[in-house]
Design an enzyme around this catalytic site. Structure first.
Site, PDB file in Angstrom:
ATOM      1  N   HIS A 230       1.837  20.255  -0.263  1.00 27.66           N
ATOM      2  CA  HIS A 230       2.831  21.318  -0.365  1.00 27.66           C
ATOM      3  C   HIS A 230       3.055  21.674  -1.833  1.00 27.66           C
ATOM      4  O   HIS A 230       3.358  20.794  -2.647  1.00 27.66           O
ATOM      5  CB  HIS A 230       4.140  20.894   0.305  1.00 27.66           C
ATOM      6  N   ALA A 231       2.922  22.961  -2.103  1.00 24.08           N
ATOM      7  CA  ALA A 231       2.891  23.444  -3.487  1.00 24.08           C
ATOM      8  C   ALA A 231       4.095  22.999  -4.326  1.00 24.08           C
ATOM      9  O   ALA A 231       3.943  22.471  -5.422  1.00 24.08           O
ATOM     10  CB  ALA A 231       2.795  24.958  -3.468  1.00 24.08           C
TER      11      ALA A 231
ATOM     12  N   GLU B 218       6.193  20.625  -4.134  1.00 23.73           N
ATOM     13  CA  GLU B 218       6.566  19.212  -4.225  1.00 23.73           C
ATOM     14  C   GLU B 218       5.832  18.588  -5.405  1.00 23.73           C
ATOM     15  O   GLU B 218       4.895  17.805  -5.242  1.00 23.73           O
ATOM     16  CB  GLU B 218       6.242  18.527  -2.882  1.00 23.73           C
TER      17      GLU B 218
ATOM     18  N   ARG C  74       0.135  21.706   8.877  1.00 24.88           N
ATOM     19  CA  ARG C  74       0.181  22.115  10.288  1.00 24.88           C
ATOM     20  C   ARG C  74      -1.207  22.547  10.742  1.00 24.88           C
ATOM     21  O   ARG C  74      -1.357  23.051  11.842  1.00 24.88           O
ATOM     22  CB  ARG C  74       1.153  23.291  10.509  1.00 24.88           C
TER      23      ARG C  74
ATOM     24  N   SER D 269       7.587  15.328  -0.840  1.00 29.58           N
ATOM     25  CA  SER D 269       8.999  15.173  -1.170  1.00 29.58           C
ATOM     26  C   SER D 269       9.782  16.198  -0.357  1.00 29.58           C
ATOM     27  O   SER D 269       9.196  17.207   0.056  1.00 29.58           O
ATOM     28  CB  SER D 269       9.244  15.382  -2.667  1.00 29.58           C
ATOM     29  N   TYR D 270      11.045  15.947  -0.078  1.00 28.53           N
ATOM     30  CA  TYR D 270      11.838  14.845  -0.561  1.00 28.53           C
ATOM     31  C   TYR D 270      12.571  14.215   0.633  1.00 28.53           C
ATOM     32  O   TYR D 270      12.479  14.720   1.756  1.00 28.53           O
ATOM     33  CB  TYR D 270      12.879  15.354  -1.580  1.00 28.53           C
TER      34      TYR D 270
ATOM     35  N   TYR E 299      11.503  15.057  12.154  1.00 25.26           N
ATOM     36  CA  TYR E 299      11.491  16.105  13.175  1.00 25.26           C
ATOM     37  C   TYR E 299      10.091  16.179  13.758  1.00 25.26           C
ATOM     38  O   TYR E 299       9.146  15.649  13.183  1.00 25.26           O
ATOM     39  CB  TYR E 299      11.869  17.472  12.589  1.00 25.26           C
TER      40      TYR E 299
ATOM     41  N   GLU F 242       8.011  10.653   1.996  1.00 29.44           N
ATOM     42  CA  GLU F 242       8.884  11.655   1.378  1.00 29.44           C
ATOM     43  C   GLU F 242       9.571  10.947   0.224  1.00 29.44           C
ATOM     44  O   GLU F 242      10.377  10.043   0.438  1.00 29.44           O
ATOM     45  CB  GLU F 242       9.922  12.169   2.381  1.00 29.44           C
TER      46      GLU F 242
END
Ligand code: 0X9
Ligand code: ZN
Length: 400
Positions: free
Chosen positions: A162-163, A165, A239, A291-292, A342, A364
């Protein structure tokens, strides 16, 4: 009467919706799966770790105040956020990966320095080329001339899925650095008989296009930068893996922050991981560094059903959480992803366990919510140190 009511509502709204144009972090109440899907499909960015039942934090641009109302869910303002634009200009270009977040080229330049320093143990491999033409690099660390008795095993560590983070690449670099240095100097914490059997692969930045975009354009960007053909950009790489692709916690709409892409492994970054993994021997462990939230999460993510190996996964995860606590005093909570965080389908963590039965985790990292993705630079080194402690404990527990 009606007019008065409308005026009253507007007046009340003025307390929660800012009059001044600014970036705002909102907390939205998410009572059920339907609400969760609505939030996932909204054009608002996620400030939380994606959509959680209960509540979820969203990022609204100055022109997006209507979107927060359109959700039709109770919400309130958590804080004002700094504008996501122009971070690249605002920040000095220091080159120390312990004290500063680095641009993509600087990260690779630093990794190349380590490869030059430890040529006997480090090799690098291009695993894919992104939509914007950047190479995704994987660094393999192994002591090649050791006599190998027993099965070969490997570990995979990924940062920068993820960019925004930014701590992910910073920590992955640190694990790579210390592990390579340790192997090269013979100062390894692995049992001597195992040293030659173990390969550790580090991908410091899986999503370089997104990472750079988070520097140059939008600090809160999460996905890669694929043009989706409908004016929207980006696929959520977490995903896009094949396991339960398309299921809960992902979206089929290109504008969503959790857009799963048109097909499993549609993206060069995830396809690169798939191809690379196909060539690795037994994968004993996998850690995706995010993160986070300070959590150690294990499969399944896509369902609340436990895996067959839940006890083992929980054990190694708790070993890591304990090691972190011993090192820094920080509390990381260990649990199954879908229950601790989740539901989300198509994650790397699920796929590594699914296809290779790896002890697979998403960590995380810091913090617990104050800064979110904007973890201050003075927390880079302590986070690197505590995750290094977790890494050592993880390898020592698995490799015997
Ligand atoms: O949503 C994600 O991809 C991860 N959280 S983040 O805030 N870093 O984006 C969590 C992935 C693993 N856990 C689950 N899939 N539940
Ligand atoms: Zn993430």
């Amino acid at each position: 009467m009606l007019r008065r009511l409308v005026a009253l509502v507007l007046c009340l709204l003025s307390f929660v919706v800012p009059a001044q144009p600014q970036w705002v972090r909102y907390r939205v109440l998410v009572p059920d799966q339907f609400a969760a899907q609505r939030v996932a499909d909204s054009p608002l960015g996620l400030f939380s770790e994606a959509v959680t039942l209960g509540s979820t934090d969203l990022i609204a641009a100055p022109n997006q105040t209507a979107e927060i109302l359109r959700l039709g869910l109770p919400f309130w303002r958590v804080q004002e956020l700094p504008s996501p634009y122009g971070w690249a200009k605002r920040r000095p270009q220091a080159a120390d990966y312990r004290t500063n977040y680095l641009r993509y080229d600087a990260i690779i330049a630093q990794c190349e320095q380590w490869r030059a320093l430890y040529p006997n143990v480090v090799t690098r491999q291009a695993i894919g080329v992104t939509v914007n033409g950047r190479t995704v690099w994987a660094y393999n660390v192994v002591k090649p001339w050791f006599v190998v008795t027993g099965p070969r095993i490997s570990f995979v560590f990924i940062g920068g899925t993820h960019a925004r983070e930014w701590i992910g690449p910073a920590v992955t670099m640190h694990l790579f650095h210390l592990y390579a240095e340790g192997l090269a100097s013979g100062n390894t914490f692995l049992p001597r008989s195992a040293v030659g059997r173990v390969t550790a692969t580090f991908i410091p930045v899986l999503n370089p296009d997104g990472y750079e975009y988070s520097w140059t354009n939008d600090r809160y960007w999460r996905k890669n930068r694929r043009p989706n053909g409908d004016g929207t950009f980006g696929v959520d790489l977490n995903r896009n893996y094949a396991t339960a692709w398309g299921g809960a916690g992902s979206s089929g709409w290109g504008g969503s922050d959790v857009y799963r892409g048109p097909a499993p492994f549609s993206e060069p970054e995830t396809r690169g991981v798939q191809t690379m993994v196909g060539r690795l021997p037994t994968i004993a462990g996998f850690i995706d560094l995010h993160s986070y939230g300070q959590q150690v999460l294990y499969p399944w993510s896509y369902t609340t059903d436990p895996t067959q190996d839940a006890a083992l996964l929980d054990h190694y995860g708790s070993v890591m959480a304990q090691a972190i606590h011993d090192r820094s005093g920080k509390a990381y909570e260990c649990s199954q992803s879908s229950t601790g965080l989740y539901l989300s389908a198509g994650c790397g963590e699920d796929w590594f366990y699914d296809v290779r039965r790896a002890m697979a985790y998403t960590i995380e990292m810091r913090d617990d919510g104050t800064y979110g993705f904007l973890l201050p630079e003075d927390q880079i080194a302590p986070t690197q140190d505590e995750i290094w402690a977790a890494y050592r404990a993880f390898l020592s527990a698995i490799v015997r």
